[in-house]
Design a protein around this motif. Structure first.
Motif, mmCIF file in Angstrom:
data_model
loop_
_atom_site.group_PDB
_atom_site.id
_atom_site.type_symbol
_atom_site.label_atom_id
_atom_site.label_comp_id
_atom_site.label_asym_id
_atom_site.label_seq_id
_atom_site.Cartn_x
_atom_site.Cartn_y
_atom_site.Cartn_z
ATOM 1 N N ASN A 21 0.841 -1.276 0.024
ATOM 2 C CA ASN A 21 -0.088 0.160 -0.149
ATOM 3 C C ASN A 21 0.660 1.073 0.005
ATOM 4 O OD1 ASN A 21 -2.679 -1.175 0.178
ATOM 5 N ND2 ASN A 21 -1.789 -2.007 2.255
ATOM 6 N N SER A 25 -0.303 5.430 -0.407
ATOM 7 C CA SER A 25 -0.136 6.424 0.481
ATOM 8 C C SER A 25 0.728 7.586 0.039
ATOM 9 C CB SER A 25 0.778 5.480 1.758
ATOM 10 O OG SER A 25 -0.135 4.759 2.233
ATOM 11 N N TYR A 52 -8.557 12.073 4.908
ATOM 12 C CA TYR A 52 -7.988 11.132 5.977
ATOM 13 C C TYR A 52 -9.285 10.515 6.464
ATOM 14 C CZ TYR A 52 -3.578 13.797 5.354
ATOM 15 O OH TYR A 52 -2.279 14.214 5.006
ATOM 16 N N GLU A 55 -10.311 7.594 4.446
ATOM 17 C CA GLU A 55 -9.265 6.232 4.498
ATOM 18 C C GLU A 55 -9.647 5.510 5.744
ATOM 19 O OE1 GLU A 55 -7.150 5.305 2.211
ATOM 20 O OE2 GLU A 55 -8.001 7.096 0.830
ATOM 21 N N VAL A 129 -0.222 10.413 7.361
ATOM 22 C CA VAL A 129 -0.328 9.348 6.181
ATOM 23 C C VAL A 129 0.348 8.122 6.830
ATOM 24 C CG1 VAL A 129 0.456 8.679 4.094
ATOM 25 C CG2 VAL A 129 -0.508 10.698 4.263
ATOM 26 N N LEU A 133 -1.418 4.515 6.947
ATOM 27 C CA LEU A 133 -0.624 3.282 6.432
ATOM 28 C C LEU A 133 -0.655 2.227 7.530
ATOM 29 C CD1 LEU A 133 0.489 1.873 3.857
ATOM 30 C CD2 LEU A 133 2.667 3.286 4.647
ATOM 31 N N LYS A 136 -3.961 0.442 8.363
ATOM 32 C CA LYS A 136 -4.224 -0.406 7.190
ATOM 33 C C LYS A 136 -3.428 -1.666 7.260
ATOM 34 C CE LYS A 136 -5.072 1.609 3.272
ATOM 35 N NZ LYS A 136 -5.188 2.406 2.178
ATOM 36 N N ALA A 405 5.926 3.431 9.133
ATOM 37 C CA ALA A 405 4.610 2.708 9.188
ATOM 38 C C ALA A 405 4.825 1.094 9.706
ATOM 39 C CB ALA A 405 3.776 2.702 8.050
#
Length: 422
Positions: A21, A25, A52, A55, A129, A133, A136, A405
């Motif tokens: 991903n 991102s 945001y 998401e 971000v 991420l 996710k 992340a």
């Protein structure tokens, strides 16, 4: 499959998810960097928040864009999910930047394949971000559903709304709920450091009054020194008595003096009138005070007030502190323990050791409002490897988006597993 093997498999899946991903991102980061979200551009801040929010909605968070009308700002993005196991995490970002609509710095440019120059890329849309991420990756690895998380991306970190009690109310309430706070500012832009303490920031204003007279009478018993000399004495004593205090700074941002002075309403400057043959009647100094702990802050304020009270002849002075500043995030045993966990995860993932940043190299941030409420806190977990924060040269290294992340998601997963085993 035993627990060790299962945990290792989930961590591998976290890494795979981030890799899968990452490009999307980066595109989200580029899109939001190109949206002006200066703190006073309420529409722009909310537009970034909406992106945001969408998401996080996809990941099953219950989300809300709050109203900031009561404190004159755009409001905050708040996303929550309640799990059944593990510690309660508070993740902190912010939607606004220092670059308002009149700034010449409005869009990103790529300086090479990894260095992005752009308004808010490091401070701190890159961090926002990274949060998304990491969430996710936890979702796709199957770890997110059990976790209790609140994400708060404030709309006024760079220029807080007033009253600050309302501006930061959601953040403080989140801290009271949470066990662990993770902040995604960019620290000192060094990927080998992390923030375990931040200095608080509080404004102060010094107003001095002297006896006006012809300059030929200065220093006489009836006239004294005038306002400018007294203000200069006070500032010099601040320096002599406090400049060597570790991690403490006190900066006079402007100094107005003369027969008449008129500071601007926002205390960013003003005008002064005086003549060289007239003893100055008034002086005004506006500055900030930064301390690394509540104790250091209070101690320095007492000393500054004592200096002001020891006045030159025929002068008077008043020192006022603005209590709407940012509190210090003091270094605690819990924060240092969390740094140990973070360092271990970073090394296990092949990214090397991480140490605590010098608090002189990291300014005030929203995570400070969690101080005294959470058991553990870290900041500086956002996009790093850049420079030029708060200037038209702001940049960041996009290679650190995936790195941060991965560390974030694995750290949170391990903290959850540890809590389950206790």
């Amino acid at each position: 499959m035993n627990n060790i093997a299962q945990n290792a498999k989930i961590e591998r899946n976290i890494v795979k998810s981030v890799n899968k991903n990452l490009d999307a991102s980066i595109e989200l980061l580029k899109k939001t960097v190109n949206i002006n979200s200066g703190s006073l551009n309420i529409d722009g801040v909310r537009k970034v928040g909406e992106l945001y929010k969408a998401e996080l909605d996809k990941l099953g968070f219950k989300t809300e864009l709050t109203s900031g009308e009561a404190y004159g700002r755009a409001g905050h993005l708040i996303a929550k999910k309640e799990g059944k196991k593990g510690p309660k995490f508070l993740l902190i970002g912010h939607l606004d930047t220092v670059f308002e609509l009149d700034s010449p710095f409005q869009e990103f440019t790529m300086l090479n394949d990894s260095i992005m120059k752009g308004p808010g890329v490091a401070d701190m849309k890159g961090g926002d971000v990274i949060i998304i991420l990491a969430m996710k990756a936890l979702k796709e690895s199957g770890a997110l559903d059990e976790m209790s998380i609140e994400i708060i991306m404030t709309g006024d970190e760079e220029k807080s709304g007033s009253p600050i009690e309302l501006s930061k109310k959601d953040l403080v309430e989140g801290a009271k709920w949470a066990d662990i706070a993770l902040g995604f500012e960019n620290g000192d832009n060094n990927p080998k450091t992390i923030v375990v303490s931040r200095r608080g920031s509080e404004d102060w204003q010094l107003t001095v009054t002297g006896q006006p007279a012809h300059s030929s009478q200065i220093f006489t018993e009836s006239i004294g020194t005038g306002a400018i000399y007294e203000a200069a004495r006070i500032l010099n004593e601040f320096y002599l008595q406090l400049a060597k205090e570790k991690d403490l700074t006190f900066n006079p941002g402007f100094f107005l003096g003369g027969t008449n002075v008129a500071p601007n309403e926002d205390l960013t400057g003003g005008t002064a009138f005086g003549k060289n043959n007239v003893v100055a009647q008034t002086a005004v100094v506006h500055g900030d005070l930064r301390a690394v702990s509540p104790e250091q802050l209070q101690k320095s304020k007492v000393i500054m007030k004592e200096i002001v009270a020891n006045k030159y002849p025929k002068t008077s002075a008043e020192l006022i502190f603005d209590n709407e500043g940012y509190p210090p995030l003091a270094q605690t045993d819990g924060n240092m323990k969390l740094l140990e966990y973070y360092n271990t995860v970073s090394k296990d993932l092949g990214f090397g050791a991480v140490e605590a940043v010098n608090p002189r190299n990291a300014g005030a941030a929203d995570i400070s409002f969690t101080s005294g409420y959470v058991d553990m806190a870290l900041d500086g977990m956002g996009l790093t490897g850049g420079s030029g924060d708060h200037t038209i040269e702001e940049m960041g290294n996009l290679n650190t988006v995936g790195v941060q992340a991965k560390i974030t998601a694995v750290l949170m997963y391990r903290m959850m597993q540890q809590k389950k085993e206790e």
